[in-house]
Design a protein around this motif. Structure first.
Motif, short mmCIF file in Angstrom:
data_model
loop_
_atom_site.label_atom_id
_atom_site.label_comp_id
_atom_site.label_asym_id
_atom_site.label_seq_id
_atom_site.Cartn_x
_atom_site.Cartn_y
_atom_site.Cartn_z
N LEU A 188 0.85 -1.20 0.00
CA LEU A 188 0.00 0.00 0.00
C LEU A 188 0.88 1.25 0.00
O LEU A 188 1.96 1.25 0.60
CB LEU A 188 -0.89 0.02 1.23
N ILE A 189 0.40 2.29 -0.65
CA ILE A 189 1.08 3.59 -0.63
C ILE A 189 0.12 4.59 0.00
O ILE A 189 -1.02 4.76 -0.46
CB ILE A 189 1.47 4.05 -2.05
N GLY A 190 0.56 5.23 1.07
CA GLY A 190 -0.28 6.22 1.76
C GLY A 190 -0.30 7.53 1.00
O GLY A 190 0.75 8.16 0.80
N SER A 191 -1.48 7.95 0.57
CA SER A 191 -1.60 9.15 -0.28
C SER A 191 -1.54 10.45 0.52
O SER A 191 -1.34 11.52 -0.05
CB SER A 191 -2.91 9.10 -1.06
N GLU A 192 -1.72 10.38 1.85
CA GLU A 192 -1.80 11.60 2.64
C GLU A 192 -0.53 11.88 3.44
O GLU A 192 -0.51 12.78 4.28
CB GLU A 192 -2.98 11.52 3.61
N ALA A 193 0.52 11.09 3.21
CA ALA A 193 1.75 11.24 4.01
C ALA A 193 2.88 11.82 3.16
O ALA A 193 2.97 11.57 1.95
CB ALA A 193 2.18 9.89 4.57
N SER A 194 3.73 12.59 3.80
CA SER A 194 4.91 13.13 3.13
C SER A 194 5.99 13.37 4.18
O SER A 194 5.69 13.74 5.31
CB SER A 194 4.59 14.44 2.42
N THR A 195 7.23 13.15 3.77
CA THR A 195 8.35 13.46 4.68
C THR A 195 9.19 14.61 4.13
O THR A 195 10.30 14.85 4.60
CB THR A 195 9.25 12.22 4.88
N LYS A 196 8.66 15.31 3.13
CA LYS A 196 9.36 16.48 2.62
C LYS A 196 9.56 17.49 3.75
O LYS A 196 8.68 17.65 4.60
CB LYS A 196 8.58 17.14 1.49
#
Length: 785
Positions: free
Chosen positions: A573-581
């Motif tokens: 699965l790829i979480g669409s609402e997460a980012s580590t930028k």
């Protein structure tokens, strides 16, 4: 008719093995030995050029000598042969840092090596007399001091044959062992039923060894790559395609995998001497590792006893385990580390860290000195680690603050040394004034000249102190001493693969660095001394990136061994609402990621690990997760864990519990590769972020280096190393054919094409999901399992 066994041996190894005696003493820096310092190379060649047209430089010498039951093939390289009127002179050149006034006679082992060359040459040319010249040259002043002695052929022959005779009993012991070993290899079958694709993988390894090539293997977890690489390599040795294999690893935990593989083959009847080289600090009997006869009782007279210890182990066919080596070292009162190195010469397989083969300051001279090749097979596990490790091994730095600290320490001890330290410090100060952040420099040669003088003074000071009975020196002094030596050694290697620069670090420390951007050429210097190399890893993508940085050949083989796991046992699965930028980091994002974690572990009771880009990021998410985490047991990786603490961490995954457990770990850390948590010990991995390294000067230098060569610098410096960490972390969850588990990738960038191009083929089926969908998708996946 059985052909007579041929034993190959370098002249250096013969004389050092038979003639060594006395104490281990690391206070004697070893700079009388040209191998101790690469920096003697240029002066070495300069002296050779000055000797005139009657001087032949770097003369390869070989002699095959019939012995009882075998042929001894000796190989070596004389530094020079001088034809002077009616005289023939064998010249052996040694670089030294100490004053030549202190060199009163040739070092016995050096002289013995030259006498061997003299005997071989005189025998081949039918000479009745021949001279041996020992040329010592000071690496700083370039002064030269020579010792010459003439020998008749008869006296050289008597001396030489006695040397060989002392070696014969060892050779006979080895021949008998190899007969037994080869017979067992022929009868040993692959220890398991071949998994799908595993036979083809093993066949590729054997073909590569047969053709004396290199092979890059991208083999997903569960393909059985360790045995698929090791078994054909052992078979190749039985067929005479190699006489020793080196199984090279980056981490202790992967050495255990190799040891287990050898044990499995031995249970099937294989007779094969394998040895794991344990770091000196770990195997040392003393509380503090001080290798000299005053501090360590095992160092005193070590060389007088060690050959007896080795012969006893071989003759009684004792297993070469760490425990048995330590017992033998105790019984014979010798250093366990040095004993293990000596035993490695008689082993068929050596399991060790990369640095024992590749590090110019730490490689095993007994195998890789004098550029004499051997029938070695190099099996390089977790080969993706060798890029960064190679850069480290072939780079060097000097810090201005370290020079200044030692100058203060020496202030009232030695005026000459202080003046030299001041000269180095002054030049570094000038370079510091021209550097705001970091600055590329065309050449550091003027600085290297200053360092050469400093090393001479440090060497003189150490010798005078030893002679005066004061062997102990401050740690800061000794650390700088070895840093200066390393810097000068690396300076000799400079070529188009290096960038030289100065840097003013954020903490105010100023350094001069020789940075090896592409280590392939330096690695190849050692790889070409063997027959064949197998690079293998679960994460060797993209393969061209690793070929570029680990090999100089254009015709290397490559194999992609796909995972044969049932696709339905893995959910990606790829979480669409997460980012580590960096632009999106903050409490709001940490809460979103914590929510993803909570929803994931709520999907099924079991053990999970979340991998984060840094300790700080991990702690920030942990703070938010703990607010949601009632009923979830947490186990957290700390920054400086001992081996016992690491074992305790992993043991937590062995326990049965009626609630979920979530490990908080860091990508690229000790738990992100090489650990096996099979079956239900781990049922899910959450990878937070793309693993992209932080922007720093070294990374920017790598980026610009490859950009200037028409390659994608960002990918080489950031994308590929980052995705490797992601794939390694994700690889913890599916370890066997029966494993079932989920992989959750938390960063919106995983939806981008440039990242998905680096996904393994078996990741082709994935879903993108929002936080509110996670728990439902987890429950749906586990219900169908």
């Amino acid at each position: 008719m059985e052909t007579e066994k041929i034993i190959r041996l370098s002249v250096r190894n013969l004389v050092e093995f038979i003639l060594k005696e006395g104490d281990i003493d690391n206070r004697i820096s070893g700079t009388l030995d040209k191998d101790a310092m690469l920096m003697g190379g240029r002066l070495h060649r300069k002296i050779q050029r000055m000797m005139g047209s009657n001087y032949q430089a770097e003369v390869s010498l070989k002699l095959q000598l019939p012995c009882e039951g075998f042929q001894l093939k000796l190989e070596g390289r004389a530094d020079g042969i001088l034809l002077e009127s009616e005289k023939t002179i064998i010249d052996e050149i040694k670089g030294v840092v100490r004053s030549l006034d202190r060199v009163e006679r040739p070092v016995p082992v050096h002289l013995a090596q030259a006498k061997c060359y003299a005997y071989i040459y005189a025998r081949q040319q039918g000479l009745k007399q021949i001279s041996v010249q020992m040329t010592y040259c000071n690496l700083d002043t370039e002064d030269v001091k020579r010792f010459r002695e003439e020998y008749t052929f008869e006296e050289l022959e008597k001396w030489f044959l006695d040397l060989v005779h002392q070696y014969e009993r060892w050779a006979k012991l080895q021949i008998e062992w190899e007969k037994r070993r080869d017979a067992s290899i022929h009868q040993t079958e692959f220890p398991f039923a071949y998994r799908e694709g595993q036979f083809d993988l093993a066949a590729s390894v054997y073909r590569t060894i047969y053709h004396k090539k290199k092979l890059f293997i991208q083999a997903s977890t569960g393909t059985g790559k360790t045995m698929a690489v090791l078994y054909p390599a052992v078979k190749a040795i039985g067929e005479g395609l190699g006489d020793k294999l080196f199984y090279l690893t980056a981490k202790t935990i992967t050495r255990t995998v190799a040891e287990q593989a050898f044990s499995i083959l031995e249970e099937k009847g294989l007779a094969f001497r394998s040895i794991t080289l344990t770091a000196k600090e770990k195997i040392c009997f003393c509380e503090k590792t001080e290798c000299n006869p005053d501090a360590c009782p095992y160092a005193k007279g070590h060389f007088d006893r060690v050959n007896d210890a080795v012969y006893d182990m071989l003759e009684k066919q004792k297993k070469l385990t760490r425990e048995s080596i330590e017992r033998q070292a105790e019984d014979f009162h010798v250093c366990p580390f040095e004993l293990s190195l000596d035993l490695s010469e008689w082993a068929d397989g050596v399991i060790c860290d990369y640095n024992y083969v590749f590090d110019p300051t730490a490689h095993l001279k007994r195998f890789f000195a004098d550029n004499v090749s051997g029938d070695y097979l190099f099996l390089i596990d977790e080969a993706h680690n060798l890029v960064e490790r190679g850069r480290e091994m072939y780079s060097a730095s000097i810090y201005k603050e370290d020079v200044l600290e030692v100058k203060k320490l020496m202030k009232d001890r030695d005026k000459k040394l202080v003046r030299s330290l001041e000269s180095v410090n002054k030049l570094m100060l000038e370079m510091k004034r021209e550097c705001e952040n970091y600055r590329l420099v065309e050449s550091v040669s003027p600085f290297a000249v200053k360092l050469m003088n400093l090393l001479t003074q440090m060497e003189r000071y150490l010798e005078e102190e030893r002679n005066g009975g004061n062997a102990e020196q401050p740690d800061a002094f000794m650390e700088l001493f070895f840093q200066v030596r390393q810097f000068l050694e690396i300076h000799e290697l400079l070529d188009e693969n290096y960038i030289q620069y100065t840097e003013l670090e954020g903490n105010g420390r100023f350094k001069i660095k020789l940075f090896c951007v592409n280590p392939a050429e330096n690695l190849n210097h050692y790889l070409k001394l063997g027959n064949s190399t197998i690079f293998f890893s679960a994460t060797l993508l993209p393969i061209d990136y690793y070929k570029q940085l680990l090999s100089v050949e254009k015709d290397d083989y490559a194999v992609y061994a796909e995972s044969k796991f049932p696709q339905e046992n893995r959910k990606i699965l790829i979480g669409s609402e997460a980012s580590t930028k960096y632009t999106q980091r903050g409490t709001e994002m940490y809460c979103k990621i914590a929510d993803y974690l909570r929803s994931t572990v709520d999907g099924k009771n079991g053990n999970y690990i979340a991998f984060f880009p840094s300790y700080q990021f991990m702690e920030d998410v942990l703070e938010e997760f703990e607010k949601l985490a009632s009923g979830v047991e947490l186990v957290i990786q700390s920054q400086f864990m001992s081996e016992n603490q690491r074992e305790e961490f992993l043991e937590m995954f062995e326990e049965e519990r009626d609630h979920p457990m979530l490990g908080f770990c860091v990508m690229g850390g000790v738990f992100s590769e090489g650990i096996d948590l099979t079956h239900d010990r781990l049922i899910g991995v959450i990878v937070v972020g793309t693993g992209i390294p932080q922007v720093c000067n070294d990374r920017e230098i790598v980026k610009n280096y490859f950009d200037q060569r028409g390659m994608r610098g960002f990918d080489y410096a950031y994308l590929y190393p980052g995705m490797n960490k992601v794939l390694q972390s994700a690889g913890r969850v599916i370890r066997t054919e029966d494993d079932k588990g989920i992989i959750l990738l938390l960063d919106e960038r995983f939806q981008n094409r440039q990242y998905q191009q680096l996904f393994p083929r078996e990741w082709k089926e994935y879903e993108v999901c929002a936080r509110k969908e996670i728990k439902e998708k987890m429950e749906e996946f586990w219900e169908n399992r």
